[in-house]
Design a protein around this motif. Sequence first.
Motif, PDB file in Angstrom:
ATOM      1  N   ARG A 176       0.867  -1.177   0.000  1.00  0.00           N
ATOM      2  CA  ARG A 176       0.000   0.000   0.000  1.00  0.00           C
ATOM      3  C   ARG A 176       0.900   1.222   0.000  1.00  0.00           C
ATOM      4  O   ARG A 176       1.802   1.341   0.816  1.00  0.00           O
ATOM      5  CB  ARG A 176      -0.892   0.044   1.240  1.00  0.00           C
ATOM      6  CG  ARG A 176      -1.873   1.220   1.228  1.00  0.00           C
ATOM      7  CD  ARG A 176      -2.581   1.393   2.554  1.00  0.00           C
ATOM      8  NE  ARG A 176      -1.685   1.783   3.623  1.00  0.00           N
ATOM      9  CZ  ARG A 176      -1.278   3.039   3.868  1.00  0.00           C
ATOM     10  NH1 ARG A 176      -1.669   4.021   3.101  1.00  0.00           N
ATOM     11  NH2 ARG A 176      -0.478   3.294   4.880  1.00  0.00           N
ATOM     12  N   VAL A 177       0.653   2.117  -0.932  1.00  0.00           N
ATOM     13  CA  VAL A 177       1.418   3.348  -1.031  1.00  0.00           C
ATOM     14  C   VAL A 177       0.502   4.488  -0.597  1.00  0.00           C
ATOM     15  O   VAL A 177      -0.506   4.762  -1.250  1.00  0.00           O
ATOM     16  CB  VAL A 177       1.937   3.580  -2.471  1.00  0.00           C
ATOM     17  CG1 VAL A 177       2.744   4.862  -2.548  1.00  0.00           C
ATOM     18  CG2 VAL A 177       2.763   2.389  -2.933  1.00  0.00           C
ATOM     19  N   GLY A 178       0.848   5.113   0.523  1.00  0.00           N
ATOM     20  CA  GLY A 178       0.054   6.217   1.052  1.00  0.00           C
ATOM     21  C   GLY A 178       0.447   7.526   0.397  1.00  0.00           C
ATOM     22  O   GLY A 178       1.559   8.013   0.588  1.00  0.00           O
ATOM     23  N   ILE A 179      -0.451   8.076  -0.408  1.00  0.00           N
ATOM     24  CA  ILE A 179      -0.225   9.338  -1.111  1.00  0.00           C
ATOM     25  C   ILE A 179      -1.386  10.274  -0.786  1.00  0.00           C
ATOM     26  O   ILE A 179      -2.421   9.823  -0.286  1.00  0.00           O
ATOM     27  CB  ILE A 179      -0.128   9.122  -2.641  1.00  0.00           C
ATOM     28  CG1 ILE A 179      -1.388   8.440  -3.178  1.00  0.00           C
ATOM     29  CG2 ILE A 179       1.111   8.330  -2.999  1.00  0.00           C
ATOM     30  CD1 ILE A 179      -1.443   8.313  -4.687  1.00  0.00           C
ATOM     31  N   PRO A 180      -1.231  11.570  -1.036  1.00  0.00           N
ATOM     32  CA  PRO A 180      -2.383  12.458  -0.862  1.00  0.00           C
ATOM     33  C   PRO A 180      -3.532  12.000  -1.770  1.00  0.00           C
ATOM     34  O   PRO A 180      -3.318  11.675  -2.933  1.00  0.00           O
ATOM     35  CB  PRO A 180      -1.848  13.831  -1.297  1.00  0.00           C
ATOM     36  CG  PRO A 180      -0.364  13.729  -1.101  1.00  0.00           C
ATOM     37  CD  PRO A 180      -0.023  12.298  -1.399  1.00  0.00           C
ATOM     38  N   GLY A 181      -4.709  11.937  -1.218  1.00  0.00           N
ATOM     39  CA  GLY A 181      -5.849  11.396  -1.967  1.00  0.00           C
ATOM     40  C   GLY A 181      -5.961   9.909  -1.687  1.00  0.00           C
ATOM     41  O   GLY A 181      -5.440   9.406  -0.693  1.00  0.00           O
ATOM     42  N   PRO A 182      -6.594   9.172  -2.572  1.00  0.00           N
ATOM     43  CA  PRO A 182      -6.749   7.735  -2.336  1.00  0.00           C
ATOM     44  C   PRO A 182      -5.411   6.994  -2.476  1.00  0.00           C
ATOM     45  O   PRO A 182      -4.637   7.255  -3.393  1.00  0.00           O
ATOM     46  CB  PRO A 182      -7.738   7.277  -3.405  1.00  0.00           C
ATOM     47  CG  PRO A 182      -7.907   8.405  -4.342  1.00  0.00           C
ATOM     48  CD  PRO A 182      -7.310   9.635  -3.747  1.00  0.00           C
ATOM     49  N   ASP A 183      -5.153   6.102  -1.535  1.00  0.00           N
ATOM     50  CA  ASP A 183      -3.944   5.285  -1.580  1.00  0.00           C
ATOM     51  C   ASP A 183      -4.031   4.288  -2.726  1.00  0.00           C
ATOM     52  O   ASP A 183      -5.112   3.968  -3.209  1.00  0.00           O
ATOM     53  CB  ASP A 183      -3.774   4.504  -0.272  1.00  0.00           C
ATOM     54  CG  ASP A 183      -3.546   5.416   0.921  1.00  0.00           C
ATOM     55  OD1 ASP A 183      -3.252   6.607   0.728  1.00  0.00           O
ATOM     56  OD2 ASP A 183      -3.665   4.922   2.060  1.00  0.00           O
ATOM     57  N   VAL A 184      -2.870   3.798  -3.159  1.00  0.00           N
ATOM     58  CA  VAL A 184      -2.848   2.734  -4.163  1.00  0.00           C
ATOM     59  C   VAL A 184      -2.394   1.455  -3.470  1.00  0.00           C
ATOM     60  O   VAL A 184      -1.563   1.476  -2.564  1.00  0.00           O
ATOM     61  CB  VAL A 184      -1.940   3.075  -5.371  1.00  0.00           C
ATOM     62  CG1 VAL A 184      -2.505   4.236  -6.149  1.00  0.00           C
ATOM     63  CG2 VAL A 184      -0.524   3.375  -4.940  1.00  0.00           C
ATOM     64  N   PHE A 185      -2.962   0.336  -3.891  1.00  0.00           N
ATOM     65  CA  PHE A 185      -2.663  -0.955  -3.286  1.00  0.00           C
ATOM     66  C   PHE A 185      -2.628  -2.009  -4.374  1.00  0.00           C
ATOM     67  O   PHE A 185      -3.434  -1.989  -5.307  1.00  0.00           O
ATOM     68  CB  PHE A 185      -3.730  -1.345  -2.257  1.00  0.00           C
ATOM     69  CG  PHE A 185      -3.523  -2.715  -1.683  1.00  0.00           C
ATOM     70  CD1 PHE A 185      -2.611  -2.920  -0.668  1.00  0.00           C
ATOM     71  CD2 PHE A 185      -4.208  -3.812  -2.194  1.00  0.00           C
ATOM     72  CE1 PHE A 185      -2.403  -4.192  -0.152  1.00  0.00           C
ATOM     73  CE2 PHE A 185      -3.998  -5.082  -1.684  1.00  0.00           C
ATOM     74  CZ  PHE A 185      -3.093  -5.269  -0.657  1.00  0.00           C
ATOM     75  N   SER A 186      -1.694  -2.908  -4.250  1.00  0.00           N
ATOM     76  CA  SER A 186      -1.688  -4.072  -5.133  1.00  0.00           C
ATOM     77  C   SER A 186      -1.116  -5.255  -4.367  1.00  0.00           C
ATOM     78  O   SER A 186      -0.431  -5.099  -3.350  1.00  0.00           O
ATOM     79  CB  SER A 186      -0.900  -3.803  -6.411  1.00  0.00           C
ATOM     80  OG  SER A 186       0.437  -3.519  -6.109  1.00  0.00           O
ATOM     81  N   GLU A 187      -1.428  -6.434  -4.887  1.00  0.00           N
ATOM     82  CA  GLU A 187      -1.048  -7.669  -4.211  1.00  0.00           C
ATOM     83  C   GLU A 187      -0.682  -8.710  -5.263  1.00  0.00           C
ATOM     84  O   GLU A 187      -1.238  -8.714  -6.358  1.00  0.00           O
ATOM     85  CB  GLU A 187      -2.222  -8.157  -3.360  1.00  0.00           C
ATOM     86  CG  GLU A 187      -1.933  -9.377  -2.542  1.00  0.00           C
ATOM     87  CD  GLU A 187      -3.123  -9.752  -1.682  1.00  0.00           C
ATOM     88  OE1 GLU A 187      -3.055  -9.525  -0.465  1.00  0.00           O
ATOM     89  OE2 GLU A 187      -4.118 -10.256  -2.239  1.00  0.00           O
ATOM     90  N   GLU A 188       0.234  -9.563  -4.907  1.00  0.00           N
ATOM     91  CA  GLU A 188       0.676 -10.632  -5.797  1.00  0.00           C
ATOM     92  C   GLU A 188       0.726 -11.922  -4.981  1.00  0.00           C
ATOM     93  O   GLU A 188       1.259 -11.942  -3.870  1.00  0.00           O
ATOM     94  CB  GLU A 188       2.054 -10.284  -6.347  1.00  0.00           C
ATOM     95  CG  GLU A 188       2.600 -11.228  -7.374  1.00  0.00           C
ATOM     96  CD  GLU A 188       2.008 -11.007  -8.760  1.00  0.00           C
ATOM     97  OE1 GLU A 188       2.165 -11.918  -9.587  1.00  0.00           O
ATOM     98  OE2 GLU A 188       1.393  -9.970  -9.026  1.00  0.00           O
ATOM     99  N   LYS A 189       0.161 -12.983  -5.537  1.00  0.00           N
ATOM    100  CA  LYS A 189       0.230 -14.309  -4.921  1.00  0.00           C
ATOM    101  C   LYS A 189       0.908 -15.239  -5.901  1.00  0.00           C
ATOM    102  O   LYS A 189       0.484 -15.329  -7.055  1.00  0.00           O
ATOM    103  CB  LYS A 189      -1.157 -14.840  -4.579  1.00  0.00           C
ATOM    104  CG  LYS A 189      -1.845 -14.067  -3.488  1.00  0.00           C
ATOM    105  CD  LYS A 189      -3.182 -14.682  -3.142  1.00  0.00           C
ATOM    106  CE  LYS A 189      -3.848 -13.863  -2.040  1.00  0.00           C
ATOM    107  NZ  LYS A 189      -5.064 -14.483  -1.556  1.00  0.00           N
TER     108      LYS A 189
END
Length: 103
Positions: free
Chosen positions: A66-79
């Motif tokens: 999760r990358v916390g930036i101003p505005g909505p954060d971005v999140f990604s996941e890999e399995k």
Amino acid sequence: MNYTENYRGIKVDVQAPQVDVPAGLQEQIRKSIDKLLRFTPVINAVDIYLNISGTGKTAERTLGMRVGIPGPDVFSEEKAKDRWNTMLRAVVDKNVRQLQKGK
């Protein structure tokens, strides 16, 4: 192994309850943050979650960022059953695409 560090004024929180995070992966995390900084001027925090579920040949690794930036954060996941470095690159690429869409 859990650890928190301050990298370039960015709070980096790594949660790895069942994983020992090698020094090479810690350095790769820092390089990934440098890459993300090319696509956004401000990053407040980066949270990374590493987990292994299952045992032996059926073990599956999960890496989320999760990358916390101003505005909505971005999140990604890999399995996957890949190496952590390979999964980290894939997750960073997904986050970069999300940052580019947000511009």
